[in-house]
Design an enzyme around this catalytic site. Structure first.
Site, PDB file in Angstrom:
ATOM      1  N   ASP A  32      87.074  45.075  79.111  1.00 50.97           N
ATOM      2  CA  ASP A  32      87.483  45.719  77.870  1.00 50.97           C
ATOM      3  C   ASP A  32      86.203  46.277  77.243  1.00 50.97           C
ATOM      4  O   ASP A  32      85.090  45.926  77.675  1.00 50.97           O
ATOM      5  CB  ASP A  32      88.146  44.677  76.961  1.00 50.97           C
ATOM      6  CG  ASP A  32      88.619  45.265  75.644  1.00 50.97           C
ATOM      7  OD1 ASP A  32      88.980  46.452  75.628  1.00 50.97           O
ATOM      8  OD2 ASP A  32      88.616  44.535  74.634  1.00 50.97           O
ATOM      9  N   ASP A  34      85.743  47.069  73.280  1.00 51.93           N
ATOM     10  CA  ASP A  34      85.481  46.524  71.945  1.00 51.93           C
ATOM     11  C   ASP A  34      85.374  45.003  71.973  1.00 51.93           C
ATOM     12  O   ASP A  34      86.257  44.316  72.485  1.00 51.93           O
ATOM     13  CB  ASP A  34      86.597  46.952  70.986  1.00 51.93           C
ATOM     14  CG  ASP A  34      86.671  48.458  70.842  1.00 51.93           C
ATOM     15  OD1 ASP A  34      85.672  49.057  70.417  1.00 51.93           O
ATOM     16  OD2 ASP A  34      87.725  49.034  71.187  1.00 51.93           O
TER      17      ASP A  34
END
Length: 540
Positions: A32, A34
């Site tokens: 991922d 963020d």
């Protein structure tokens, strides 16, 4: 991955294990962005989001005085449930037992909790909203500050309601309605407002640049692993963040805006957790122009190709593009539901949860060790006092001077009350070490809902994804068997103690079926009576 002394394993860069993960079998590493590759600076980033949310909320017609509210860095902790009926923040365990309850900043007493939630117990229904991710921390703070503002105004005016607040004379707002408006304000900030533009314009103030991120990805690629990125952020924001993180040359052709060449596949606007199930419409993104070209139509939903950038799509398309075989993927993210739970349930991928607060939790645990030992001692006193009280009560029924015996029991009861009061004070002291709402993983001596999710779905977890650099790529993460409470209790029993065992061989031998018992039973079992007619049960 590196034998250099700079990367020797330390306690705070340790990866913790819930279930075994053999890195030798991991051929694909998914990330991922963020709070995983891009680490936001706490609490300044959260304060910025909090203020943007307040501005958005006021623009919806709410009092301008809300703009004066401030961010309390000691209040929020993720993993809380929000009850949209009563407007309360609930800290619970995995079964719904309530540890803490707050209305705004105001903590509810046990009696008040009991009035709202009989048995201090709640089930998860549609009226509950979970603050699970780091993005939820400023959102939680925004909710708490707004609710507290209106609740305090009502208290000063002598008005109160269990299910809402008064905005003005004759204007009442249900907590469920207030919740919907606050959620809309947050969505405006994330999706329609200028918040992301603001972050990119002031990127060095809000994004932490970690030189180990490019090193980790480069090491994985050098060792023959495939890496891919799946983020809910759109291409423009993703490109801005990743360009900043990779502004130092990695190789001759990978630097800054060419960061995507380090990945075998990039997926933006993935809309996880939907990505891990039915997916969304697929677009191919031109990194040079940002143009989105539709990859779906009458012929189907589209096909991904390796070494490309996409928007949307599904996990099945990703696996086909990278030729994923079996359970050879380790996915790394911060979202317990969107990243970890869904890819494990729907694809069986191995999971690595990033918990940035882990450093704080570890530091607080070390500070609390003397208190925790004291709690264990107090618990031991409680157990022995209960046993002593029971023993004295039994003696009272037999002894001639029962009055003296019961006086001793009364004194023991008074002592136990003092111990319990001391226990409450120590438990609260432990909680306050972490913050106003206690720890992320525990409340007092009990595990939180968040802790149960981490144990249930994260195979491994750590403070940062770069903690992988402290381990070779053929490392096998093992988890020691977790002892049950009765096994741990054996540590307090001296080795020479004789422990009663009603199931040892001697007891089993004495309680075997006798020949007479067998003979009677065979009269009821004609199908095997002939076969067992010569059996002597006493000799078996």
């Amino acid at each position: 991955m590196n034998s250099d002394s700079r990367y020797l394993n330390t306690f705070q860069s340790k990866i913790f294990v819930n279930r075994p993960v053999n890195l030798r079998k991991i051929k694909y590493y998914g990330f991922d962005m963020d709070y995983t590759l891009a680490l936001y600076k706490w609490p300044v980033y959260h304060e910025a989001l909090f203020l943007h949310a307040l501005d958005s909320f006021v623009s919806m017609g709410y009092p301008k005085e809300l703009g004066a509210l401030t961010y309390d860095i000691d209040f929020p902790v993720r993993g809380l449930w929000f009850d949209t009926l009563y407007g309360c923040f609930l800290k619970v365990d995995s079964f719904g037992n309530i540890f803490m309850c707050a209305l705004g900043y105001q903590m509810k007493s046990k009696r008040e909790i009991e009035e709202l939630y009989p048995g201090r117990f709640v089930t998860f229904t549609d009226r509950m909203y979970i603050f699970n991710t780091p993005f939820h921390i400023p959102e939680l703070m925004f909710f708490a500050a707004v609710i507290n503002y209106f609740v305090e105004k009502d208290q000063l005016s002598g008005r109160s309601s269990k299910t809402g607040v008064f905005l003005a004379e004759g204007s009442f707002k249900q907590f469920s309605e207030l919740f919907a408006d606050m959620r809309e304000a947050i969505e405006i900030v994330h999706m329609k407002g200028r918040f992301k533009e603001y972050i990119l314009e002031h990127i060095s103030e809000y994004i932490e640049k970690d030189e180990k991120i490019p090193l980790l990805l480069q090491t994985l690629k050098t060792e023959g692993r495939k890496v891919f990125l799946v983020t809910n952020s759109d291409w423009e924001y993703t490109n801005g963040i990743m360009t900043y993180l990779f502004d130092q040359p990695i190789s001759e052709d990978i630097k800054g805006s060419n960061w995507f060449k380090l990945f075998d596949l990039v997926v933006t606007s993935s809309r996880k957790p939907k990505f891990f199930k039915e997916g969304t419409e697929l677009y191919r993104v031109d990194p040079a122009t940002g143009e989105h070209v539709a990859m779906f139509g009458e012929s189907g939903s589209g096909v991904m190709q390796p070494n490309c950038v996409y928007s949307g799509g599904s996990v099945d398309q990703l696996e086909d593009a990278l030729d994923v075989q079996g359970r050879s993927v380790l996915y790394i993210g911060d979202h317990i539901f969107g990243d970890i739970l869904k890819c494990k349930k729907h694809k069986g991928w191995k999971t690595f949860l990033v918990v940035e607060e882990l450093d704080h939790q570890l530091a607080c645990w070390v500070k609390c060790k003397p208190l925790i030992r004291e709690l264990e001692r107090v618990d031991f006193i409680k157990v022995n006092n209960h046993r002593g009280h029971y023993s004295l009560a039994c003696q009272a029924s037999e002894a001639e001077d029962g009055e003296k015996t019961m006086n001793g029991g009364e004194a023991m009861t008074n002592g136990l009350s003092e111990v319990k009061m001391g226990l409450k004070e120590k438990l609260r002291a432990v909680d306050l070490t972490y913050g106003k709402l206690g720890g992320l993983f525990q409340s007092g001596s009990r595990e939180t809902f968040f802790a149960s999710q981490v144990k249930g779905y994260a195979d491994i977890y750590a403070t940062r994804c770069t903690d992988l650099l402290h381990y070779p790529l053929d490392f096998h993460f093992h988890t020691p068997r977790q002892r049950l409470p009765h096994e741990m209790a054996c540590e307090d029993i001296p080795e020479w103690t004789s422990v009663s065992d009603s199931f040892d061989r001697e007891h089993r031998q004495l309680n075997k079926m006798t020949s007479a018992q067998a003979s009677v039973m065979m009269n009821h079992l004609p199908n095997i009576a002939a076969v067992n007619s010569d059996t002597d049960y006493q000799k078996l």
